[in-house]
Design a protein around this motif. Sequence first.
Motif, PDB file in Angstrom:
ATOM      1  N   MET A 275      11.724   3.763  22.663  1.00  0.00           N
ATOM      2  CA  MET A 275      10.741   4.573  21.944  1.00  0.00           C
ATOM      3  C   MET A 275      11.471   5.546  21.024  1.00  0.00           C
ATOM      4  O   MET A 275      12.485   6.133  21.398  1.00  0.00           O
ATOM      5  CB  MET A 275       9.854   5.341  22.923  1.00  0.00           C
ATOM      6  N   ALA A 276      10.964   5.699  19.805  1.00  0.00           N
ATOM      7  CA  ALA A 276      11.533   6.642  18.841  1.00  0.00           C
ATOM      8  C   ALA A 276      10.427   7.562  18.353  1.00  0.00           C
ATOM      9  O   ALA A 276       9.256   7.185  18.321  1.00  0.00           O
ATOM     10  CB  ALA A 276      12.162   5.890  17.680  1.00  0.00           C
ATOM     11  N   ARG A 277      10.793   8.768  17.955  1.00  0.00           N
ATOM     12  CA  ARG A 277       9.802   9.727  17.483  1.00  0.00           C
ATOM     13  C   ARG A 277      10.233  10.288  16.125  1.00  0.00           C
ATOM     14  O   ARG A 277      11.413  10.595  15.914  1.00  0.00           O
ATOM     15  CB  ARG A 277       9.616  10.877  18.472  1.00  0.00           C
ATOM     16  N   PHE A 278       9.256  10.423  15.231  1.00  0.00           N
ATOM     17  CA  PHE A 278       9.499  10.945  13.883  1.00  0.00           C
ATOM     18  C   PHE A 278       8.448  11.994  13.547  1.00  0.00           C
ATOM     19  O   PHE A 278       7.340  11.974  14.091  1.00  0.00           O
ATOM     20  CB  PHE A 278       9.448   9.813  12.858  1.00  0.00           C
ATOM     21  N   ASP A 279       8.806  12.874  12.629  1.00  0.00           N
ATOM     22  CA  ASP A 279       7.808  13.821  12.142  1.00  0.00           C
ATOM     23  C   ASP A 279       6.711  13.070  11.390  1.00  0.00           C
ATOM     24  O   ASP A 279       5.519  13.290  11.624  1.00  0.00           O
ATOM     25  CB  ASP A 279       8.467  14.844  11.193  1.00  0.00           C
ATOM     26  N   LEU A 280       7.141  12.173  10.490  1.00  0.00           N
ATOM     27  CA  LEU A 280       6.181  11.440   9.657  1.00  0.00           C
ATOM     28  C   LEU A 280       6.515   9.958   9.672  1.00  0.00           C
ATOM     29  O   LEU A 280       7.658   9.567   9.441  1.00  0.00           O
ATOM     30  CB  LEU A 280       6.218  11.960   8.218  1.00  0.00           C
ATOM     31  N   LEU A 281       5.511   9.156   9.937  1.00  0.00           N
ATOM     32  CA  LEU A 281       5.638   7.709   9.912  1.00  0.00           C
ATOM     33  C   LEU A 281       4.861   7.208   8.697  1.00  0.00           C
ATOM     34  O   LEU A 281       3.689   7.541   8.521  1.00  0.00           O
ATOM     35  CB  LEU A 281       5.072   7.116  11.201  1.00  0.00           C
ATOM     36  N   VAL A 282       5.517   6.419   7.848  1.00  0.00           N
ATOM     37  CA  VAL A 282       4.896   5.894   6.635  1.00  0.00           C
ATOM     38  C   VAL A 282       4.798   4.379   6.761  1.00  0.00           C
ATOM     39  O   VAL A 282       5.827   3.709   6.949  1.00  0.00           O
ATOM     40  CB  VAL A 282       5.702   6.269   5.379  1.00  0.00           C
ATOM     41  N   VAL A 283       3.601   3.834   6.647  1.00  0.00           N
ATOM     42  CA  VAL A 283       3.404   2.390   6.745  1.00  0.00           C
ATOM     43  C   VAL A 283       3.248   1.833   5.336  1.00  0.00           C
ATOM     44  O   VAL A 283       2.230   2.040   4.684  1.00  0.00           O
ATOM     45  CB  VAL A 283       2.175   2.043   7.598  1.00  0.00           C
ATOM     46  N   GLY A 284       4.274   1.129   4.880  1.00  0.00           N
ATOM     47  CA  GLY A 284       4.253   0.555   3.540  1.00  0.00           C
ATOM     48  C   GLY A 284       5.290   1.204   2.651  1.00  0.00           C
ATOM     49  O   GLY A 284       5.327   2.433   2.511  1.00  0.00           O
ATOM     50  N   ALA A 285       6.154   0.389   2.025  1.00  0.00           N
ATOM     51  CA  ALA A 285       7.227   0.919   1.179  1.00  0.00           C
ATOM     52  C   ALA A 285       7.020   0.549  -0.274  1.00  0.00           C
ATOM     53  O   ALA A 285       7.965   0.264  -0.999  1.00  0.00           O
ATOM     54  CB  ALA A 285       8.590   0.420   1.661  1.00  0.00           C
ATOM     55  N   GLY A 286       5.751   0.544  -0.722  1.00  0.00           N
ATOM     56  CA  GLY A 286       5.442   0.404  -2.132  1.00  0.00           C
ATOM     57  C   GLY A 286       5.481   1.768  -2.796  1.00  0.00           C
ATOM     58  O   GLY A 286       6.002   2.736  -2.231  1.00  0.00           O
ATOM     59  N   PRO A 287       4.923   1.894  -4.002  1.00  0.00           N
ATOM     60  CA  PRO A 287       4.952   3.180  -4.708  1.00  0.00           C
ATOM     61  C   PRO A 287       4.391   4.341  -3.890  1.00  0.00           C
ATOM     62  O   PRO A 287       4.975   5.430  -3.873  1.00  0.00           O
ATOM     63  CB  PRO A 287       4.095   2.902  -5.952  1.00  0.00           C
ATOM     64  N   ALA A 288       3.257   4.141  -3.211  1.00  0.00           N
ATOM     65  CA  ALA A 288       2.661   5.233  -2.437  1.00  0.00           C
ATOM     66  C   ALA A 288       3.539   5.621  -1.259  1.00  0.00           C
ATOM     67  O   ALA A 288       3.762   6.814  -0.994  1.00  0.00           O
ATOM     68  CB  ALA A 288       1.268   4.838  -1.954  1.00  0.00           C
ATOM     69  N   GLY A 289       4.042   4.642  -0.535  1.00  0.00           N
ATOM     70  CA  GLY A 289       4.886   4.932   0.619  1.00  0.00           C
ATOM     71  C   GLY A 289       6.180   5.615   0.240  1.00  0.00           C
ATOM     72  O   GLY A 289       6.632   6.564   0.909  1.00  0.00           O
TER      73      GLY A 289
END
Length: 410
Positions: free
Chosen positions: A1-15
């Motif tokens: 298990m890993a923990r992050f402040d922010l998780l972003v789903v998608g590495a297109g322009p918005a991500g």
Amino acid sequence: MARFDLLVVGAGPAGLGAAVAAARHGAMVCVLEQSPEIGGQVWRRDLLRARPAVAAGLMRQLQESARVTIMASTQVVGLDGTQRLLVADASGSLQTLDYEGLVLATGARELILPFSGWTLPGVSGAGGLQALVKGGVAVAGQRVVVAGSGPLLWACANTIARRGAMVVAIVEAIPARALARFTAGLWRHPGKLAQALALRAYQARSRVITASQVERVLGDERVKGVQLRHGTRRIELACDRVAFGLGLVANAELGGTIGCRIVESGYAERAIAVDERQRTSVHGVYAAGECTGSRGAELAAIEGAVAGLAFVGCFDPDGAEARARRRWRAYSVRVSRCFAVDRQWAAAAARDAIVCRCEDVEFRAVSAFANRNEAKMMTRCGMGPCQGRICGATTRALLGWGPTRVRGPL
């Protein structure tokens, strides 16, 4: 298990926009991307042409930041409790990721409205053909008809022409006067105007046919040509490929699974609802880009930046990002209004076509039923491997049926 402040789903322009903005202000960020490389559908690797400056800048900042972890070839399987996602890597191994904040930048997929012959080898979405060509599929020397409606047609024609394809014609559904009016209005967005003029100049030798729609693709085992309807006339063009595009459908399934409010966004689409800080109805969850119904890489990158700044508490409602978002949102609305799809034509063209490729179900078979559930029970439409992701949007657009129910695994 890993923990992050922010998780972003998608590495297109918005991500990318969200990840860079949040990391710049001290957040530990993880970016999940289904493809082997970042950039999304718009900024994926293109061997012959450099990425736009904004894309190159975001990618460089992302890769240089010690606060950003990139997990490529990774898919979200589903939820695993509160503020926790279950993901699978390229090998199929599962792990859980905890987060304080989540940005959904899941993009969109092409809207497929079928017509006779659309399942033949050689027929693809306009965006799909772009992706195939950028991935190495050879089109040099092939005759291609690019048809449908919207700016994507011109971008697709430009991409394949640069790879040696012969663009037989660009077939636009809206009238020439409406297309000219849209182009003339691009003075508000000088970059888009320059891009449009450059594309048109590059395609100067290609035939442009307006106020026309594809009725059927000609051929038995492979594409041999295409039949168009132009008013009361029928036009036939010989070709080896057909690229067809009529807009996009937001990838809102993950948002719906989490519990985000979903709103109507066009006659064929439902999108994730957000406020002026890109916050969804679920605490700690943001959404940006085309999964919210927005259109265009420029707007997606800005919305992503707003989401990242909002998460770290640094978004200024009167700042540069807010002003740029208003400007690009106005452009997005103009595109949606100008290139709207004619539902009556689309339904007529689909009459003799297969609507569910997974189960080989024809449109005429499902149109006899009052709703999706009846059609599903009697014809198996939507029960194949894609679980209704493609035919669900199609039947919604053509028959007005409600949305497909999202089920795990995603």
